[in-house]
Each structure stands twice: as C-alpha cells, then as structure tokens.
Design a protein around this motif. Sequence first.
Motif, PDB file in Angstrom:
ATOM      1  N   TRP A  38       0.838  -1.204   0.000  1.00 52.80           N
ATOM      2  CA  TRP A  38       0.000   0.000   0.000  1.00 52.80           C
ATOM      3  C   TRP A  38       0.870   1.250   0.000  1.00 52.80           C
ATOM      4  N   ARG A  39       1.898   1.254   0.822  1.00 56.78           N
ATOM      5  CA  ARG A  39       2.799   2.411   0.901  1.00 56.78           C
ATOM      6  C   ARG A  39       3.536   2.602  -0.426  1.00 56.78           C
ATOM      7  N   VAL A  40       4.012   1.513  -1.006  1.00 60.48           N
ATOM      8  CA  VAL A  40       4.751   1.603  -2.258  1.00 60.48           C
ATOM      9  C   VAL A  40       3.828   2.037  -3.398  1.00 60.48           C
ATOM     10  N   ALA A  41       2.595   1.562  -3.416  1.00 63.54           N
ATOM     11  CA  ALA A  41       1.650   1.945  -4.467  1.00 63.54           C
ATOM     12  C   ALA A  41       1.315   3.438  -4.405  1.00 63.54           C
ATOM     13  N   VAL A  42       1.080   3.946  -3.218  1.00 65.55           N
ATOM     14  CA  VAL A  42       0.778   5.381  -3.083  1.00 65.55           C
ATOM     15  C   VAL A  42       1.992   6.212  -3.485  1.00 65.55           C
ATOM     16  N   ALA A  43       3.181   5.788  -3.075  1.00 67.85           N
ATOM     17  CA  ALA A  43       4.392   6.520  -3.446  1.00 67.85           C
ATOM     18  C   ALA A  43       4.616   6.474  -4.956  1.00 67.85           C
ATOM     19  N   ALA A  44       4.337   5.340  -5.575  1.00 69.05           N
ATOM     20  CA  ALA A  44       4.496   5.242  -7.033  1.00 69.05           C
ATOM     21  C   ALA A  44       3.526   6.172  -7.750  1.00 69.05           C
ATOM     22  N   LEU A  45       2.295   6.244  -7.250  1.00 69.83           N
ATOM     23  CA  LEU A  45       1.333   7.169  -7.860  1.00 69.83           C
ATOM     24  C   LEU A  45       1.765   8.621  -7.675  1.00 69.83           C
ATOM     25  N   LEU A  46       2.298   8.948  -6.504  1.00 72.40           N
ATOM     26  CA  LEU A  46       2.793  10.306  -6.283  1.00 72.40           C
ATOM     27  C   LEU A  46       3.980  10.618  -7.185  1.00 72.40           C
ATOM     28  N   VAL A  80       7.214  15.033  -5.289  1.00 78.08           N
ATOM     29  CA  VAL A  80       8.263  14.009  -5.322  1.00 78.08           C
ATOM     30  C   VAL A  80       8.880  13.844  -3.938  1.00 78.08           C
ATOM     31  N   GLY A  81       9.140  14.934  -3.245  1.00 83.96           N
ATOM     32  CA  GLY A  81       9.697  14.862  -1.894  1.00 83.96           C
ATOM     33  C   GLY A  81       8.769  14.170  -0.921  1.00 83.96           C
ATOM     34  N   SER A  82       7.463  14.419  -1.037  1.00 82.22           N
ATOM     35  CA  SER A  82       6.521  13.747  -0.135  1.00 82.22           C
ATOM     36  C   SER A  82       6.428  12.258  -0.451  1.00 82.22           C
ATOM     37  N   ALA A  83       6.577  11.870  -1.714  1.00 81.87           N
ATOM     38  CA  ALA A  83       6.582  10.442  -2.049  1.00 81.87           C
ATOM     39  C   ALA A  83       7.799   9.754  -1.441  1.00 81.87           C
ATOM     40  N   ASP A 158       1.987  -0.774   5.755  1.00 81.58           N
ATOM     41  CA  ASP A 158       3.030  -1.776   5.540  1.00 81.58           C
ATOM     42  C   ASP A 158       2.543  -3.201   5.751  1.00 81.58           C
ATOM     43  N   PHE A 159       1.524  -3.397   6.579  1.00 80.03           N
ATOM     44  CA  PHE A 159       1.168  -4.757   6.986  1.00 80.03           C
ATOM     45  C   PHE A 159      -0.295  -5.124   6.779  1.00 80.03           C
ATOM     46  N   LEU A 160      -1.086  -4.310   6.104  1.00 78.41           N
ATOM     47  CA  LEU A 160      -2.488  -4.634   5.883  1.00 78.41           C
ATOM     48  C   LEU A 160      -2.589  -5.928   5.076  1.00 78.41           C
ATOM     49  N   SER A 161      -3.292  -6.910   5.607  1.00 80.69           N
ATOM     50  CA  SER A 161      -3.476  -8.238   4.998  1.00 80.69           C
ATOM     51  C   SER A 161      -2.174  -9.022   4.902  1.00 80.69           C
ATOM     52  N   ARG A 162      -1.183  -8.677   5.715  1.00 77.47           N
ATOM     53  CA  ARG A 162       0.097  -9.386   5.730  1.00 77.47           C
ATOM     54  C   ARG A 162       0.479  -9.662   7.183  1.00 77.47           C
ATOM     55  N   THR A 163      -0.289 -10.498   7.853  1.00 74.91           N
ATOM     56  CA  THR A 163      -0.051 -10.744   9.280  1.00 74.91           C
ATOM     57  C   THR A 163       1.286 -11.436   9.524  1.00 74.91           C
ATOM     58  N   GLU A 164       1.703 -12.304   8.615  1.00 79.97           N
ATOM     59  CA  GLU A 164       2.992 -12.975   8.784  1.00 79.97           C
ATOM     60  C   GLU A 164       4.140 -11.970   8.731  1.00 79.97           C
ATOM     61  N   ALA A 165       4.038 -10.988   7.830  1.00 83.17           N
ATOM     62  CA  ALA A 165       5.074  -9.958   7.742  1.00 83.17           C
ATOM     63  C   ALA A 165       5.074  -9.093   9.001  1.00 83.17           C
ATOM     64  N   PHE A 166       3.887  -8.793   9.550  1.00 76.78           N
ATOM     65  CA  PHE A 166       3.820  -8.032  10.797  1.00 76.78           C
ATOM     66  C   PHE A 166       4.468  -8.807  11.933  1.00 76.78           C
ATOM     67  N   ASP A 167       4.157 -10.095  12.041  1.00 75.37           N
ATOM     68  CA  ASP A 167       4.743 -10.907  13.110  1.00 75.37           C
ATOM     69  C   ASP A 167       6.265 -10.960  12.996  1.00 75.37           C
ATOM     70  N   ARG A 168       6.773 -11.084  11.773  1.00 70.17           N
ATOM     71  CA  ARG A 168       8.219 -11.139  11.554  1.00 70.17           C
ATOM     72  C   ARG A 168       8.866  -9.795  11.912  1.00 70.17           C
ATOM     73  N   ALA A 169       8.240  -8.677  11.508  1.00 70.82           N
ATOM     74  CA  ALA A 169       8.789  -7.355  11.810  1.00 70.82           C
ATOM     75  C   ALA A 169       8.737  -7.067  13.304  1.00 70.82           C
ATOM     76  N   ALA A 170       7.616  -7.388  13.943  1.00 71.67           N
ATOM     77  CA  ALA A 170       7.493  -7.164  15.384  1.00 71.67           C
ATOM     78  C   ALA A 170       8.502  -8.011  16.139  1.00 71.67           C
ATOM     79  N   GLY A 171       8.681  -9.254  15.725  1.00 72.89           N
ATOM     80  CA  GLY A 171       9.674 -10.117  16.355  1.00 72.89           C
ATOM     81  C   GLY A 171      11.085  -9.588  16.189  1.00 72.89           C
ATOM     82  N   SER A 172      11.364  -9.018  15.029  1.00 73.21           N
ATOM     83  CA  SER A 172      12.695  -8.466  14.782  1.00 73.21           C
ATOM     84  C   SER A 172      12.959  -7.247  15.660  1.00 73.21           C
ATOM     85  N   VAL A 173      11.981  -6.346  15.770  1.00 76.67           N
ATOM     86  CA  VAL A 173      12.150  -5.165  16.630  1.00 76.67           C
ATOM     87  C   VAL A 173      12.277  -5.596  18.087  1.00 76.67           C
ATOM     88  N   GLU A 174      11.478  -6.585  18.503  1.00 82.09           N
ATOM     89  CA  GLU A 174      11.587  -7.096  19.872  1.00 82.09           C
ATOM     90  C   GLU A 174      12.958  -7.724  20.115  1.00 82.09           C
TER      91      GLU A 174
END
Length: 186
Positions: A38-46, A80-83, A158-174
Amino acid sequence: MPLPFLTADGAFDAHDSGETLPYEDPDRWHRPYRPGPWRVAVAALLLLLGSFMLLATVIIAAAGTLGGTLGGAVASLAVVGSALRLLRTGVWVSRKGLRRVGFFVTRSVPWSQVGEVRTVQQPVRWLGLPRTVQGQALTAAPRGGAPLPVLLTDHSADFLSRTEAFDRAAGSVEAWAEEYRTAVPA
C-alpha cells in the motif's frame, strides 16, 4: 539507482536462515521490514504525478512565463519529496536505539530509555485513517519520560493483509530491543 530505504541490505535472506539480528553493521539505522504494498503503491502514484507535473513545468518554461515555471517546479518537487518521505516512514533500529520516522516528525529513543517492547491487542487505526479496528500493535514502554507512540500495527500501510510480515517485523524489533536493552545499563 539503488534506493537504500527500500531494502535492508540482504537482511531478509539472512532472517530466513535463522539469524535474529542479521545486519552486518548494527551502528547504522535499519528498517527491519520491507515497505508494504500500500505504501509503495501510493508513493508510485505520487512519483507518477510528480513526473507529469515536471513535464508540465518544462512546457510552461518553454512558453516563457517565469512565475508559472517556478510555481510548477516547487509544486512538483514537493510531490516528489513527499513520495520519498512516505517511503522512508516507519520504525528503524540500530545499536544506538529505536527511531520512529513519521511523515513530519522523527523521534529517536536510546535503548536505555526503552523499558519494554511488546505486541498487544488493541484498537488500531486502519491505514492511518481515523477509523479504528481491533488489531495488533507493537508498543514500547518508556523507562520514564514521555510515552512513546505505537510503533507498528497490523493494519498500517506496511502490513495490511500481511499478518505474517507483521509478526516477523514485530519479532525483529523485539529482538533488537532484547539484545541492546540488556547491553545498556538501566
């Protein structure tokens, strides 16, 4: 042209091999996850909008109006700067501490001031909008001082509909917190 804020220097390949903190240089700030679609798609559109605005600025410059050229250039560079800033937002970690990069504000907290980093169930904002839904959030409790904002949620861009990626990122920060909070005297 490499964009270092989109990658994590091969850390994801190392993470799959079982390493907890896979970075070669822990003194550099790293984002322990990839930006979400989602973040990458919005930035690409910007960026697409910014390129059209730059093209329009060139056409205006060819017409010979200086005020319109300057206005178009400033507006297109702002888009461009905001993207690029949107791609940079998120949680970053290093041996020095924890950094939460927002669109307008960046806050760094040394590990000595972080009490506990954990995942909790709570109402979270859906894609950063005012609407809240029940979800998971990675929070950091301070050891005194101002309360820290929520670091990550499973309903963010970053993590909408990607629970496995959220768990991996949260585990890494922890894992970073566990490694360097204990290394720093309280």
